[in-house]
Design a protein around this motif. Structure first.
Motif, PDB file in Angstrom:
ATOM      1  N   GLU A  33       0.825  -1.210   0.000  1.00  0.00           N
ATOM      2  CA  GLU A  33       0.000   0.000   0.000  1.00  0.00           C
ATOM      3  C   GLU A  33       0.860   1.261   0.000  1.00  0.00           C
ATOM      4  OE1 GLU A  33      -3.575   0.142  -0.209  1.00  0.00           O
ATOM      5  OE2 GLU A  33      -2.983  -1.858  -0.890  1.00  0.00           O
ATOM      6  N   ARG A  34       1.917   1.265   0.784  1.00  0.00           N
ATOM      7  CA  ARG A  34       2.810   2.430   0.806  1.00  0.00           C
ATOM      8  C   ARG A  34       3.480   2.622  -0.543  1.00  0.00           C
ATOM      9  NH1 ARG A  34       5.578   1.916   6.757  1.00  0.00           N
ATOM     10  NH2 ARG A  34       3.797   2.716   7.908  1.00  0.00           N
ATOM     11  N   SER A  35       3.881   1.540  -1.182  1.00  0.00           N
ATOM     12  CA  SER A  35       4.507   1.640  -2.501  1.00  0.00           C
ATOM     13  C   SER A  35       3.520   2.153  -3.541  1.00  0.00           C
ATOM     14  CB  SER A  35       5.040   0.280  -2.944  1.00  0.00           C
ATOM     15  OG  SER A  35       6.082  -0.134  -2.119  1.00  0.00           O
ATOM     16  N   LYS A  36       2.277   1.728  -3.421  1.00  0.00           N
ATOM     17  CA  LYS A  36       1.258   2.111  -4.394  1.00  0.00           C
ATOM     18  C   LYS A  36       0.850   3.579  -4.246  1.00  0.00           C
ATOM     19  CE  LYS A  36      -2.244  -0.599  -4.182  1.00  0.00           C
ATOM     20  NZ  LYS A  36      -3.507  -1.335  -4.127  1.00  0.00           N
ATOM     21  N   TYR A  37       0.651   4.036  -3.025  1.00  0.00           N
ATOM     22  CA  TYR A  37       0.087   5.366  -2.804  1.00  0.00           C
ATOM     23  C   TYR A  37       1.089   6.427  -2.372  1.00  0.00           C
ATOM     24  CZ  TYR A  37      -4.355   2.983  -3.161  1.00  0.00           C
ATOM     25  OH  TYR A  37      -5.409   2.243  -3.615  1.00  0.00           O
ATOM     26  N   TYR A  38       2.230   6.012  -1.849  1.00  0.00           N
ATOM     27  CA  TYR A  38       3.177   6.987  -1.320  1.00  0.00           C
ATOM     28  C   TYR A  38       4.582   6.814  -1.889  1.00  0.00           C
ATOM     29  CZ  TYR A  38      -0.626   7.422   1.992  1.00  0.00           C
ATOM     30  OH  TYR A  38      -1.863   7.591   2.547  1.00  0.00           O
ATOM     31  N   ALA A  39       4.670   6.320  -3.094  1.00  0.00           N
ATOM     32  CA  ALA A  39       5.984   6.085  -3.694  1.00  0.00           C
ATOM     33  C   ALA A  39       6.670   7.416  -3.986  1.00  0.00           C
ATOM     34  CB  ALA A  39       5.832   5.288  -4.982  1.00  0.00           C
ATOM     35  N   ASP A  40       7.923   7.522  -3.633  1.00  0.00           N
ATOM     36  CA  ASP A  40       8.738   8.696  -3.920  1.00  0.00           C
ATOM     37  C   ASP A  40      10.107   8.187  -4.338  1.00  0.00           C
ATOM     38  OD1 ASP A  40      10.198  11.030  -4.043  1.00  0.00           O
ATOM     39  OD2 ASP A  40       9.448  11.823  -2.154  1.00  0.00           O
ATOM     40  N   SER A  41      10.464   8.451  -5.567  1.00  0.00           N
ATOM     41  CA  SER A  41      11.714   7.912  -6.110  1.00  0.00           C
ATOM     42  C   SER A  41      12.954   8.489  -5.430  1.00  0.00           C
ATOM     43  CB  SER A  41      11.782   8.169  -7.607  1.00  0.00           C
ATOM     44  OG  SER A  41      11.725   9.566  -7.865  1.00  0.00           O
ATOM     45  N   GLU A  42      12.805   9.601  -4.719  1.00  0.00           N
ATOM     46  CA  GLU A  42      13.967  10.231  -4.087  1.00  0.00           C
ATOM     47  C   GLU A  42      14.260   9.680  -2.694  1.00  0.00           C
ATOM     48  OE1 GLU A  42      14.112  14.436  -4.320  1.00  0.00           O
ATOM     49  OE2 GLU A  42      13.256  14.470  -6.315  1.00  0.00           O
ATOM     50  N   VAL A  43      13.375   8.852  -2.151  1.00  0.00           N
ATOM     51  CA  VAL A  43      13.600   8.276  -0.818  1.00  0.00           C
ATOM     52  C   VAL A  43      14.528   7.076  -0.960  1.00  0.00           C
ATOM     53  CG1 VAL A  43      12.518   7.157   1.158  1.00  0.00           C
ATOM     54  CG2 VAL A  43      11.362   9.050   0.019  1.00  0.00           C
ATOM     55  N   VAL A  44      15.574   7.065  -0.155  1.00  0.00           N
ATOM     56  CA  VAL A  44      16.529   5.956  -0.213  1.00  0.00           C
ATOM     57  C   VAL A  44      15.869   4.675   0.298  1.00  0.00           C
ATOM     58  CG1 VAL A  44      18.584   7.418  -0.032  1.00  0.00           C
ATOM     59  CG2 VAL A  44      17.491   6.559   2.037  1.00  0.00           C
ATOM     60  N   PRO A  45      16.258   3.518  -0.220  1.00  0.00           N
ATOM     61  CA  PRO A  45      15.632   2.247   0.171  1.00  0.00           C
ATOM     62  C   PRO A  45      15.583   2.008   1.681  1.00  0.00           C
ATOM     63  CG  PRO A  45      17.073   1.897  -1.701  1.00  0.00           C
ATOM     64  CD  PRO A  45      17.274   3.327  -1.250  1.00  0.00           C
ATOM     65  N   GLU A  46      16.569   2.504   2.399  1.00  0.00           N
ATOM     66  CA  GLU A  46      16.620   2.317   3.851  1.00  0.00           C
ATOM     67  C   GLU A  46      15.372   2.883   4.547  1.00  0.00           C
ATOM     68  OE1 GLU A  46      19.504   3.680   7.564  1.00  0.00           O
ATOM     69  OE2 GLU A  46      19.988   4.290   5.526  1.00  0.00           O
ATOM     70  N   PHE A  47      14.791   3.965   4.010  1.00  0.00           N
ATOM     71  CA  PHE A  47      13.654   4.628   4.621  1.00  0.00           C
ATOM     72  C   PHE A  47      12.360   4.471   3.818  1.00  0.00           C
ATOM     73  CE2 PHE A  47      17.407   7.193   5.865  1.00  0.00           C
ATOM     74  CZ  PHE A  47      17.421   6.817   7.199  1.00  0.00           C
ATOM     75  N   LYS A  48      12.371   3.633   2.817  1.00  0.00           N
ATOM     76  CA  LYS A  48      11.245   3.505   1.881  1.00  0.00           C
ATOM     77  C   LYS A  48       9.925   3.159   2.567  1.00  0.00           C
ATOM     78  CE  LYS A  48      10.019   1.164  -2.383  1.00  0.00           C
ATOM     79  NZ  LYS A  48      10.460   0.254  -3.421  1.00  0.00           N
ATOM     80  N   TYR A  49       9.950   2.336   3.612  1.00  0.00           N
ATOM     81  CA  TYR A  49       8.712   1.882   4.248  1.00  0.00           C
ATOM     82  C   TYR A  49       8.468   2.527   5.611  1.00  0.00           C
ATOM     83  CZ  TYR A  49       8.915  -1.536   0.540  1.00  0.00           C
ATOM     84  OH  TYR A  49       8.978  -2.133  -0.685  1.00  0.00           O
ATOM     85  N   ASP A  50       9.250   3.539   5.956  1.00  0.00           N
ATOM     86  CA  ASP A  50       9.026   4.229   7.225  1.00  0.00           C
ATOM     87  C   ASP A  50       7.703   4.992   7.183  1.00  0.00           C
ATOM     88  OD1 ASP A  50      11.408   3.245   8.081  1.00  0.00           O
ATOM     89  OD2 ASP A  50      12.411   5.185   8.291  1.00  0.00           O
ATOM     90  N   ALA A  51       7.081   5.121   8.341  1.00  0.00           N
ATOM     91  CA  ALA A  51       5.794   5.823   8.413  1.00  0.00           C
ATOM     92  C   ALA A  51       5.944   7.308   8.096  1.00  0.00           C
ATOM     93  CB  ALA A  51       5.184   5.643   9.795  1.00  0.00           C
ATOM     94  N   VAL A  52       7.043   7.900   8.508  1.00  0.00           N
ATOM     95  CA  VAL A  52       7.282   9.312   8.235  1.00  0.00           C
ATOM     96  C   VAL A  52       8.339   9.400   7.143  1.00  0.00           C
ATOM     97  CG1 VAL A  52       8.052  11.505   9.205  1.00  0.00           C
ATOM     98  CG2 VAL A  52       6.723   9.918  10.604  1.00  0.00           C
ATOM     99  N   GLN A  53       7.983  10.071   6.065  1.00  0.00           N
ATOM    100  CA  GLN A  53       8.877  10.200   4.927  1.00  0.00           C
ATOM    101  C   GLN A  53       9.409  11.633   4.845  1.00  0.00           C
ATOM    102  OE1 GLN A  53       9.647   7.757   2.538  1.00  0.00           O
ATOM    103  NE2 GLN A  53       8.672   6.355   3.953  1.00  0.00           N
ATOM    104  N   PRO A  54      10.622  11.811   4.288  1.00  0.00           N
ATOM    105  CA  PRO A  54      11.130  13.167   4.086  1.00  0.00           C
ATOM    106  C   PRO A  54      10.285  13.898   3.046  1.00  0.00           C
ATOM    107  CG  PRO A  54      12.640  11.538   3.171  1.00  0.00           C
ATOM    108  CD  PRO A  54      11.553  10.792   3.870  1.00  0.00           C
ATOM    109  N   ILE A  55      10.213  15.200   3.176  1.00  0.00           N
ATOM    110  CA  ILE A  55       9.476  16.004   2.205  1.00  0.00           C
ATOM    111  C   ILE A  55      10.310  16.113   0.944  1.00  0.00           C
ATOM    112  CG2 ILE A  55       8.544  18.293   1.726  1.00  0.00           C
ATOM    113  CD1 ILE A  55       8.008  18.528   4.737  1.00  0.00           C
ATOM    114  N   SER A  56       9.691  15.869  -0.175  1.00  0.00           N
ATOM    115  CA  SER A  56      10.386  15.932  -1.455  1.00  0.00           C
ATOM    116  C   SER A  56      10.810  17.368  -1.749  1.00  0.00           C
ATOM    117  CB  SER A  56       9.455  15.440  -2.566  1.00  0.00           C
ATOM    118  OG  SER A  56      10.134  15.474  -3.796  1.00  0.00           O
ATOM    119  N   THR A  57      11.951  17.514  -2.401  1.00  0.00           N
ATOM    120  CA  THR A  57      12.448  18.852  -2.742  1.00  0.00           C
ATOM    121  C   THR A  57      11.880  19.345  -4.063  1.00  0.00           C
ATOM    122  OG1 THR A  57      14.404  17.869  -3.757  1.00  0.00           O
ATOM    123  CG2 THR A  57      14.591  18.561  -1.454  1.00  0.00           C
ATOM    124  N   THR A  58      11.228  18.473  -4.797  1.00  0.00           N
ATOM    125  CA  THR A  58      10.603  18.875  -6.052  1.00  0.00           C
ATOM    126  C   THR A  58       9.114  18.555  -5.998  1.00  0.00           C
ATOM    127  OG1 THR A  58      11.077  16.732  -7.066  1.00  0.00           O
ATOM    128  CG2 THR A  58      12.708  18.456  -7.399  1.00  0.00           C
TER     129      THR A  58
END
Length: 67
Positions: A33-58
Motif C-alpha cells: 500500500e505504501r509503494s502504491k500510494y506513497y511512492a517517492d523515487s527520491e527516498v533511499v531504500p533504507e527509509f522507503k517503508y518508514d511511516a514518516v517520509q522526508p518532504i520531497s524537494t521537487t
C-alpha cells in the motif's frame, strides 16, 4: 508509554496475538500500500517503508491551476 496491546486486554483475550505468518502478511500488505500510494523515487531504500517520509524537494506543478 504503554505497551500495545495493554496487559488488561491480553488477560481477557489471551489467544489474540498474531502469529508470525499473520504478522508477515500484514507487514507485506502495508509495504504494498505504501509503494502504491506513497511512492517517492527520491527516498533511499533504507527509509522507503518508514511511516514518516522526508518532504520531497521537487513538486509536480499543474499549470492550469497556477493561472
Amino acid at each position: 508509554m504503554g505497551l500495545m496491546p495493554p496487559k488488561q486486554y491480553l488477560l481477557m483475550h489471551w489467544r489474540s496475538d498474531l502469529s508470525q505468518q499473520e504478522t508477515d502478511i500484514l507487514l507485506n500488505w502495508v509495504k504494498q500500500e505504501r509503494s502504491k500510494y506513497y511512492a517517492d523515487s527520491e527516498v533511499v531504500p533504507e527509509f522507503k517503508y518508514d511511516a514518516v517520509q522526508p518532504i520531497s524537494t521537487t513538486f509536480k506543478l499543474i499549470m492550469p491551476k497556477l493561472n
